[in-house]
Design a protein around this motif. Structure first.
Motif, PDB file in Angstrom:
ATOM      1  N   PHE A   1       0.838  -1.204   0.000  1.00 44.69           N
ATOM      2  CA  PHE A   1       0.000   0.000   0.000  1.00 44.69           C
ATOM      3  C   PHE A   1       0.874   1.256   0.000  1.00 44.69           C
ATOM      4  O   PHE A   1       1.937   1.285   0.618  1.00 44.69           O
ATOM      5  N   ASP A   2       0.361   2.307  -0.670  1.00 47.10           N
ATOM      6  CA  ASP A   2       1.045   3.600  -0.611  1.00 47.10           C
ATOM      7  C   ASP A   2       0.722   4.312   0.693  1.00 47.10           C
ATOM      8  O   ASP A   2       1.487   5.163   1.150  1.00 47.10           O
ATOM      9  N   ALA A   3      -0.445   4.011   1.246  1.00 47.84           N
ATOM     10  CA  ALA A   3      -0.839   4.632   2.520  1.00 47.84           C
ATOM     11  C   ALA A   3      -1.915   3.774   3.165  1.00 47.84           C
ATOM     12  O   ALA A   3      -2.600   2.993   2.494  1.00 47.84           O
ATOM     13  N   VAL A   4      -2.029   3.921   4.471  1.00 42.96           N
ATOM     14  CA  VAL A   4      -3.118   3.291   5.213  1.00 42.96           C
ATOM     15  C   VAL A   4      -3.949   4.435   5.766  1.00 42.96           C
ATOM     16  O   VAL A   4      -3.410   5.359   6.385  1.00 42.96           O
ATOM     17  N   ILE A   5      -5.259   4.389   5.503  1.00 47.61           N
ATOM     18  CA  ILE A   5      -6.105   5.565   5.758  1.00 47.61           C
ATOM     19  C   ILE A   5      -7.120   5.286   6.866  1.00 47.61           C
ATOM     20  O   ILE A   5      -7.727   4.213   6.917  1.00 47.61           O
ATOM     21  N   THR A   6      -7.322   6.298   7.704  1.00 50.92           N
ATOM     22  CA  THR A   6      -8.445   6.277   8.643  1.00 50.92           C
ATOM     23  C   THR A   6      -9.213   7.588   8.500  1.00 50.92           C
ATOM     24  O   THR A   6      -8.628   8.612   8.141  1.00 50.92           O
ATOM     25  N   ASN A   7     -10.513   7.536   8.780  1.00 56.15           N
ATOM     26  CA  ASN A   7     -11.307   8.778   8.779  1.00 56.15           C
ATOM     27  C   ASN A   7     -11.646   9.205  10.198  1.00 56.15           C
ATOM     28  O   ASN A   7     -12.458  10.100  10.403  1.00 56.15           O
TER      29      ASN A   7
ATOM     30  N   PHE B   1       4.476   0.313   9.733  1.00 54.90           N
ATOM     31  CA  PHE B   1       3.038   0.586   9.723  1.00 54.90           C
ATOM     32  C   PHE B   1       2.786   2.075   9.977  1.00 54.90           C
ATOM     33  O   PHE B   1       2.033   2.733   9.257  1.00 54.90           O
ATOM     34  N   THR B   2       3.434   2.601  11.014  1.00 60.11           N
ATOM     35  CA  THR B   2       3.244   4.004  11.398  1.00 60.11           C
ATOM     36  C   THR B   2       3.636   4.939  10.249  1.00 60.11           C
ATOM     37  O   THR B   2       2.979   5.960  10.021  1.00 60.11           O
ATOM     38  N   ALA B   3       4.676   4.581   9.513  1.00 58.33           N
ATOM     39  CA  ALA B   3       5.121   5.432   8.401  1.00 58.33           C
ATOM     40  C   ALA B   3       4.058   5.504   7.299  1.00 58.33           C
ATOM     41  O   ALA B   3       3.987   6.489   6.559  1.00 58.33           O
ATOM     42  N   LEU B   4       3.232   4.470   7.194  1.00 57.18           N
ATOM     43  CA  LEU B   4       2.202   4.465   6.144  1.00 57.18           C
ATOM     44  C   LEU B   4       0.900   5.133   6.578  1.00 57.18           C
ATOM     45  O   LEU B   4       0.060   5.489   5.751  1.00 57.18           O
ATOM     46  N   MET B   5       0.730   5.289   7.879  1.00 56.78           N
ATOM     47  CA  MET B   5      -0.563   5.698   8.438  1.00 56.78           C
ATOM     48  C   MET B   5      -0.867   7.167   8.136  1.00 56.78           C
ATOM     49  O   MET B   5      -0.058   8.050   8.399  1.00 56.78           O
ATOM     50  N   LYS B   6      -2.051   7.434   7.596  1.00 57.38           N
ATOM     51  CA  LYS B   6      -2.445   8.814   7.262  1.00 57.38           C
ATOM     52  C   LYS B   6      -3.913   9.037   7.623  1.00 57.38           C
ATOM     53  O   LYS B   6      -4.765   8.190   7.362  1.00 57.38           O
ATOM     54  N   ASP B   7      -4.195  10.196   8.193  1.00 59.03           N
ATOM     55  CA  ASP B   7      -5.581  10.612   8.309  1.00 59.03           C
ATOM     56  C   ASP B   7      -6.088  10.947   6.904  1.00 59.03           C
ATOM     57  O   ASP B   7      -5.315  11.451   6.078  1.00 59.03           O
ATOM     58  N   VAL B   8      -7.376  10.725   6.656  1.00 57.52           N
ATOM     59  CA  VAL B   8      -7.892  10.930   5.295  1.00 57.52           C
ATOM     60  C   VAL B   8      -7.732  12.391   4.844  1.00 57.52           C
ATOM     61  O   VAL B   8      -7.452  12.661   3.671  1.00 57.52           O
ATOM     62  N   ASN B   9      -7.871  13.358   5.770  1.00 61.61           N
ATOM     63  CA  ASN B   9      -7.681  14.776   5.416  1.00 61.61           C
ATOM     64  C   ASN B   9      -6.244  15.042   4.981  1.00 61.61           C
ATOM     65  O   ASN B   9      -5.985  15.731   4.002  1.00 61.61           O
ATOM     66  N   GLU B  10      -5.350  14.490   5.759  1.00 62.51           N
ATOM     67  CA  GLU B  10      -3.919  14.670   5.508  1.00 62.51           C
ATOM     68  C   GLU B  10      -3.554  14.085   4.143  1.00 62.51           C
ATOM     69  O   GLU B  10      -2.833  14.702   3.350  1.00 62.51           O
ATOM     70  N   PHE B  11      -4.087  12.896   3.857  1.00 60.33           N
ATOM     71  CA  PHE B  11      -3.771  12.218   2.607  1.00 60.33           C
ATOM     72  C   PHE B  11      -4.335  13.000   1.409  1.00 60.33           C
ATOM     73  O   PHE B  11      -3.613  13.306   0.458  1.00 60.33           O
ATOM     74  N   LEU B  12      -5.635  13.342   1.490  1.00 64.35           N
ATOM     75  CA  LEU B  12      -6.273  14.019   0.352  1.00 64.35           C
ATOM     76  C   LEU B  12      -5.643  15.397   0.094  1.00 64.35           C
ATOM     77  O   LEU B  12      -5.461  15.795  -1.053  1.00 64.35           O
ATOM     78  N   ALA B  13      -5.310  16.108   1.175  1.00 68.11           N
ATOM     79  CA  ALA B  13      -4.740  17.447   1.010  1.00 68.11           C
ATOM     80  C   ALA B  13      -3.347  17.393   0.403  1.00 68.11           C
ATOM     81  O   ALA B  13      -2.851  18.391  -0.128  1.00 68.11           O
TER      82      ALA B  13
END
Ligand code: SF4
Ligand code: SF4
Length: 430
Positions: free
Chosen positions: A256-262, A290-302
């Motif tokens: 995965f390029d990122a792991v997303i949570t909302n 794992f932590t390096a991939l983790m992104k909040d959905v706002n952070e990722f989309l922005a």
């Protein structure tokens, strides 16, 4: 019991020593603002932690002041000395949990909720089905309008704050992969939460759609589960470690390029799996990956070049910073940037937008009186904006603000940032 105490799950002296007692954090602390009591301020709580670390017994007063903390981390942002208050409060709670046995009834209830209900999709589905029947049959309406719930004290208050159930549950989507719309730019994993699968199923669907609109193939890993945030906030770090290992195994290896949570509250804990597992030789490195991939959905989309094909949204919105996004993850500008990208939308800042709304995980259930008092203050700020919609970035905050809107506001709608984006995408006409 003393033999089983995990030393690294207690406040560390080096962390406590960072506090220089300046008091610059006091005004950022919701409980201090409400009560004006030093022992319910960050500085006062750190003073009490220091006393316990120096050998003072864990008494009822200590437990009370530590439990009244929202763990919102507003003080962490305000502190010029770099005190990592989130670490301290979580460790203080873990210390209490290890050394101060709770009454049998509380232990059994906590065992059921944290050890079974939150960890089991089967139990969550059953609980969701019962809640759905309760709501759909009209029983809930009768119970609420008749005042019957007041007779049940705390249980009644818990009912009034229980999240609505959204059928069909999102559990049916777990294990699926959704293709990107247009050219695929990223492959991401989406962590759907635990309770959110029954109470925020539509928000989860909206999140997947918005990610697809932005060129993401979205996989919902089958083996995922509860993130353990509520466990960490309640001092149950060992249980949280078990859940962290499960989520790491569910995701790593998926390219995965990122792991997303909302969910900002979940994201904060998910991003700290590396700290949670730093003493586990088998998982420390995996947790870092794992932590390096983790992104909040706002952070990722922005961080992307956002798909601009949105329809007009002629509404005025204000934004409530979710504490675990603003203070825990330092994500503040991104949700505002996304909202400002919506055509026709007017954005209006509220004063003190990063002061906690009183939700704080299960705080509004276990510390209902303080949570409601904080919420009332928050709604005064919201009402100053005359916004049509209160937007935020965490399901727990949404529930709390919905209650605030009913009780002290003007019945305004509450929405998640991705729900606004989803609506704008749906309104787009070629
Ligand atoms: S975490 Fe929040 S409630 Fe707790 S001491 Fe800090 S500012 Fe106050
Ligand atoms: S936590 Fe930070 S801001 Fe608060 S008293 Fe200590 S050093 Fe000062």
């Amino acid at each position: 019991m003393a033999d089983s105490i995990v030393k690294f799950d207690q406040p560390q002296q080096s962390d406590l020593d960072r506090c220089v007692h300046c008091g610059l954090c006091l005004n950022a602390c919701p409980t201090y603002r409400e009560l004006g009591v030093e022992m319910d301020s960050p500085r006062g709580r750190i003073y009490q932690m220091n006393q316990v670390a120096s050998g003072a017994p864990i008494g009822p007063s200590y437990v009370e002041h530590i439990e009244l903390c929202l763990a919102c981390r507003g003080c962490e942002t305000a502190c010029p000395s770099g005190v990592q208050y989130g670490r301290l409060i979580e460790a203080a709670r873990a210390d209490i949990e290890q050394r101060k046995p709770r009454p049998l009834g509380t232990r059994l209830l906590r065992k059921f909720v944290f050890g079974h209900l939150l960890q089991s999709p089967g139990l969550l589905k059953t609980a969701g089905a019962f809640l759905y029947l309760y709501e759909a049959s009209g029983l809930q309406r009768i119970a609420r309008s008749s005042g019957l719930l007041r007779l049940f004290g705390k249980l009644g208050r818990l009912e009034s704050l229980s999240p609505p159930v959204e059928s069909p549950f999102f559990f049916s989507q777990i294990g699926r992969t959704f293709p990107a719309e247009g050219q695929q730019r990223y492959r991401v994993a989406f962590l759907a939460g635990c309770i959110a699968n029954i109470s925020f199923a539509r928000l989860n669907e909206a999140t997947v759609r918005v990610l697809q609109k932005n060129g993401c193939e979205v996989a919902i890993p089958a083996a995922q589960g509860c993130c353990g945030a509520l466990h960490v906030h309640s001092g149950l770090r060992e249980e949280a470690r078990g859940l962290a290992r499960r989520n790491i195994d569910a995701v790593l290896g998926g390219k995965f390029d990122a792991v997303i949570t909302n969910a900002a509250g979940c994201g904060s804990t998910l991003k700290e799996y590396d700290e949670l597992l730093e003493h586990d030789p088998a998982y420390a490195e995996k947790a870092r990956q794992f932590t390096a991939l983790m992104k909040d959905v706002n952070e990722f989309l922005a961080s992307l070049e956002l798909n601009p094909r949105m329809g007009e949204m002629p509404v005025t919105v204000t934004y409530q910073d979710s504490c675990h996004l603003a203070h825990g993850q330092k994500v503040r500008a991104q949700p505002r940037k996304l909202l400002r990208a919506v055509p026709g939308l007017t954005f209006r800042e509220m004063p003190m937008s990063d002061l906690c709304c009183g939700s704080a995980g299960i705080y509004n259930v276990v510390q209902n009186e303080m949570a409601m008092s904080i919420l009332k203050s928050k709604m005064n700020y919201v009402n100053m904006t005359s916004a049509d919609i209160i937007v935020t970035a965490n399901p727990g905050c949404m529930l709390q603000l919905q209650a605030g809107s009913r009780m002290y506001g003007q019945g305004r709608r509450v929405a998640h940032v991705v729900e606004i984006l989803d609506e704008a995408y749906r309104k787009y006409k070629e």
